[in-house]
Design a protein around this motif. Structure first.
Motif, PDB file in Angstrom:
ATOM      1  N   ASP A 148       0.823  -1.213   0.000  1.00 51.60           N
ATOM      2  CA  ASP A 148       0.000   0.000   0.000  1.00 51.60           C
ATOM      3  C   ASP A 148       0.858   1.264   0.000  1.00 51.60           C
ATOM      4  N   ALA A 149       2.038   1.183   0.647  1.00 48.96           N
ATOM      5  CA  ALA A 149       2.914   2.352   0.741  1.00 48.96           C
ATOM      6  C   ALA A 149       3.444   2.794  -0.618  1.00 48.96           C
ATOM      7  N   LYS A 150       3.396   1.908  -1.638  1.00 50.74           N
ATOM      8  CA  LYS A 150       3.853   2.274  -2.986  1.00 50.74           C
ATOM      9  C   LYS A 150       2.884   3.248  -3.663  1.00 50.74           C
ATOM     10  N   ARG A 151       1.640   3.268  -3.210  1.00 53.85           N
ATOM     11  CA  ARG A 151       0.628   4.103  -3.851  1.00 53.85           C
ATOM     12  C   ARG A 151       0.887   5.578  -3.572  1.00 53.85           C
ATOM     13  N   PRO A 152       0.516   6.456  -4.531  1.00 53.05           N
ATOM     14  CA  PRO A 152       0.685   7.897  -4.306  1.00 53.05           C
ATOM     15  C   PRO A 152      -0.047   8.374  -3.053  1.00 53.05           C
TER      16      PRO A 152
END
Length: 289
Positions: free
Chosen positions: A131-135
């Protein structure tokens, strides 16, 4: 090999403390390993670190850390207690445990920790990292992320990937404990009979055990990560289908993606966990003759 029995509560405390210390100190390597195992474009460990530091700062390397620290603490406590219990069950009349029986005890300990600690914490950690990869991440932390996963997918949402986790943890503990116990027995019998080992030697033996564990169990770790990612339900029917797709679409070497950061973590963690555990047991008098 003969063994000295640890007192269960002392073993639980020492193992849990060792697990928490190890997880926090080595977490950035776990973060990089997990990021590198997701599907899509391949990223080198250096590229992942550079991108994370640029966009999220140093704290970005600790995304999902709380889930792993809590889970690793429980996991290590359960692991040491259950391993000692299985060793006692499998020991012969003289209190000795052969290498095959030690392997079986480690397998049982790994299966136990997978069910009670590892699968929930690993699933939550993996989803938080993904989830942390998402903007704009949708999870605001451990508690919010866990509540969201359970609300969206039910309680089985945090048990996704149970089978590959059980296989990985069983193999991990079987290989790691057997390697550690065999090397420790060899060193004590050849150079320090009847004497406790110094922390430096314990760290080295634990590190070697971690090295052996990485290369023998890496494919199971990759499958586990894929099965716990945010897109797993849409891409894979089960663990065997996941393994088949990785093999046919990405090649056999993809099963060893993330080896370098996992190697760094498990070599360090093997040394840290066994060294901290042995010293705490020694300080609190948790080992029976």
């Amino acid at each position: 090999m003969a063994f000295q029995k640890e007192k269960p509560l002392h073993s639980l405390f020492a193992g849990a403390t060792a697990g928490a210390v190890e997880a926090f100190l080595t977490y950035p390597t776990e973060f990089v390993k997990t990021r590198s195992q997701f599907g899509g474009k391949r990223e080198s460990p250096i590229a992942i670190i550079r991108d994370t530091l640029k966009n999220k700062g140093f704290v970005g390397l600790y995304s999902g850390c709380t889930a792993l620290v809590v889970g690793n603490s429980v996991k290590a406590g359960v692991r040491f207690v259950s391993y000692d219990h299985f060793k006692q069950m499998l020991a012969n009349s003289e209190g000795k445990v052969s290498a095959p029986r030690s392997l079986l005890a480690g397998l049982g300990a790994g299966m136990t920790e997978a069910i009670f600690a590892v699968t929930p914490s690993e699933t939550i950690k993996t989803k938080l990292i993904d989830d942390a990869k998402r903007p704009i991440p949708q999870y605001r932390g451990l508690i919010h992320g866990t509540a969201s996963i359970v609300r969206q997918e039910g309680i089985f949402g945090i048990y996704r990937g149970l089978f590959p986790v059980m296989m990985r943890q069983g193999a991990n503990s079987a290989v790691r404990f057997t390697t550690y116990a065999t090397l420790k027995q060899f060193v004590q019998s050849t150079s320090r009979p009847g004497q406790p080992l110094p922390s430096a030697i314990t760290f080295g033996i634990g590190g070697i055990a971690g090295l052996v564990t990485v290369y023998t169990t890496m494919p199971l770790d990759v499958i586990k990560t894929r099965m716990q990612s945010l897109e797993a339900r849409a891409q894979y029917r089960n663990s065997f289908h996941c393994a088949y797709r990785i093999f046919t679409e990405e090649g056999i070497l993809r099963f060893w993606t993330g080896t370098t950061p996992r190697l760094a973590r498990l070599v360090l963690s093997g040394g840290i966990v066994f060294t901290v555990y042995e010293n705490i047991i020694k300080v609190i008098g948790g080992r029976e003759s």
